[in-house]
Design a protein around this motif. Structure first.
Motif, PDB file in Angstrom:
ATOM      1  N   VAL A 147     -14.466   7.870 -18.315  1.00  0.00           N
ATOM      2  CA  VAL A 147     -15.185   8.684 -17.424  1.00  0.00           C
ATOM      3  C   VAL A 147     -16.060   8.171 -16.027  1.00  0.00           C
ATOM      4  N   VAL A 148     -16.516   6.899 -16.229  1.00  0.00           N
ATOM      5  CA  VAL A 148     -17.139   6.318 -14.956  1.00  0.00           C
ATOM      6  C   VAL A 148     -15.928   6.132 -14.004  1.00  0.00           C
ATOM      7  N   LYS A 149     -14.738   5.385 -14.216  1.00  0.00           N
ATOM      8  CA  LYS A 149     -13.876   5.202 -13.052  1.00  0.00           C
ATOM      9  C   LYS A 149     -13.208   6.283 -12.657  1.00  0.00           C
ATOM     10  N   GLU A 150     -13.420   7.415 -13.135  1.00  0.00           N
ATOM     11  CA  GLU A 150     -12.802   8.748 -12.472  1.00  0.00           C
ATOM     12  C   GLU A 150     -13.819   9.197 -11.416  1.00  0.00           C
ATOM     13  N   HIS A 151     -15.028   8.620 -11.265  1.00  0.00           N
ATOM     14  CA  HIS A 151     -16.033   9.098 -10.502  1.00  0.00           C
ATOM     15  C   HIS A 151     -16.511   7.982  -9.639  1.00  0.00           C
ATOM     16  N   ALA A 152     -16.976   8.145  -8.107  1.00  0.00           N
ATOM     17  CA  ALA A 152     -17.497   7.123  -7.439  1.00  0.00           C
ATOM     18  C   ALA A 152     -16.793   5.644  -7.412  1.00  0.00           C
ATOM     19  N   GLN A 153     -17.435   4.870  -6.842  1.00  0.00           N
ATOM     20  CA  GLN A 153     -16.683   3.464  -6.546  1.00  0.00           C
ATOM     21  C   GLN A 153     -17.345   2.266  -7.404  1.00  0.00           C
TER      22      GLN A 153
END
Length: 349
Positions: A147-153
């Motif tokens: 989830v996290v690595k698909e969004h933002a940096q």
């Protein structure tokens, strides 16, 4: 201090103590799954505190039954939201590092071990380490494993990125140093949504480090009863927007236009769409959503660095929404999905 497992001992000479804080509000349907995951960790927490945030008596009674089977501490307080509940739990603990867990989420078995073993041993300004999550439905059935690595940096390195996008540092998949948490005063309890973005932004601004682990450590269960949904999240988003405008005034001399270049692109689509949906559904929050959009628009129109075309378009959008019936908004929404006239939707987005 507890000894690290042999596989992790080489990476760190000492094992910091860890408290797990779980805010609880009428969550008897989920809390056992969360608590069980904490006590199934490959490396145990030093303290486990469940903060009852003003739940109904029958919901509170469920905690007593659970505490008879798992050795956690119950802390009772008046209802104040997740941020204030987490603050209370941290204040009642003494551990070096803090892990949080929402009542409807649960840890994977190596949550604590993975995060603690990822703390650089020579980091004198350690702030937080965070990881990815599995997304699941309310029953815990996995939807996706990242989830996290698909969004933002990741990790966090630039304030522009932190302001332009949601941070996607989720408390249930993070470990925070007590020093950093206390240095910024913990969560801002005015928020019942976006309190996590606000906390980690302030820790970053204070000069503490952050580290990302490209591995899932938590299962994030998303369902309509979760705190990711609802009117409180909408209200908090607007409060957070206003707080950011105060924290980051435009700096004309340095060519930094935070409002125009970061905050407007990030937040405007939400405020417009909240108003559209409320009008379309003619629900009980229609007047409130329209008022939020109007206040937001007044802030944009008053900013000297937002372009005239953007202001004109926003002014027209607000005018049309103020004078449109639910039926008309539904009609335009359907009409602008047709090929060739989608550009008309820009009037409402």
């Amino acid at each position: 201090m507890n000894a690290l497992p042999e596989t992790s001992a080489a990476r760190s000479a000492t094992w910091p103590t860890v408290v797990v804080v779980i805010p609880f509000y009428n969550g008897a349907d989920f809390i056992e799954r969360s608590v069980r995951s904490v006590f199934a960790q490959s490396v145990p927490a030093s303290e486990v505190i469940v903060v009852n945030d003003g739940s109904r008596p029958e919901e509170r009674a469920a905690l007593d039954g659970l505490a008879a089977r798992y050795p956690f501490r119950i802390l009772d307080k008046e209802n104040g939201g997740q941020g204030s509940a987490r603050n209370a739990g941290v204040a009642a603990s003494t551990a070096d590092c803090i892990c949080f867990l929402d009542q409807d989420d649960f840890y994977l078995p190596n949550h604590i071990e993975t995060l603690v073993s990822s703390i650089p041993p020579d980091d004198r300004l350690f702030g937080f380490v965070y990881a990815d999550l599995y997304e699941a439905d309310g029953d815990g059935n996995i939807v996706r494993t990242g989830v996290v690595k698909e969004h933002a940096q990741h990790p966090k390195r630039n304030i522009l990125d932190l302001l332009r996008h949601d941070m996607f540092v989720l408390p249930s998949a993070a470990l925070v140093s007590r020093e950093a948490f206390e240095a910024v005063g913990g969560f801002d309890s005015q928020f019942m949504g976006f309190e996590d973005d606000d906390l980690f932004l302030r820790i970053f601004r204070k000069g503490y480090s952050n580290h990302f682990v490209d591995k899932a450590v938590t299962v994030w269960c998303i369902h309509t009863a979760s705190t990711s949904f609802g009117i409180r999240m909408v209200r908090s988003r607007f409060k957070y927007f206003k707080k950011l405008t105060q924290m980051f005034p435009d700096e004309h001399q340095r060519g930094r236009y935070w409002f125009r270049e970061c905050l407007v692109p990030r937040f405007q689509p939400y405020f417009v769409n909240h108003a559209i949906e409320s009008i379309k559904n003619d629900d009980q929050y229609r007047a409130e959503m329209s008022a939020i959009l109007a206040e937001y628009a007044a802030m944009v129109l008053a900013n000297p660095y937002v372009g005239r075309k953007k202001k004109l378009r926003l002014r027209l959008t607000v005018f049309l929404l103020e004078h449109s019936s639910p039926a008309l908004v539904r009609f335009i929404g359907a009409l602008t999905r047709m090929p060739g006239i989608r550009a008309l939707r820009r009037l409402y987005a």
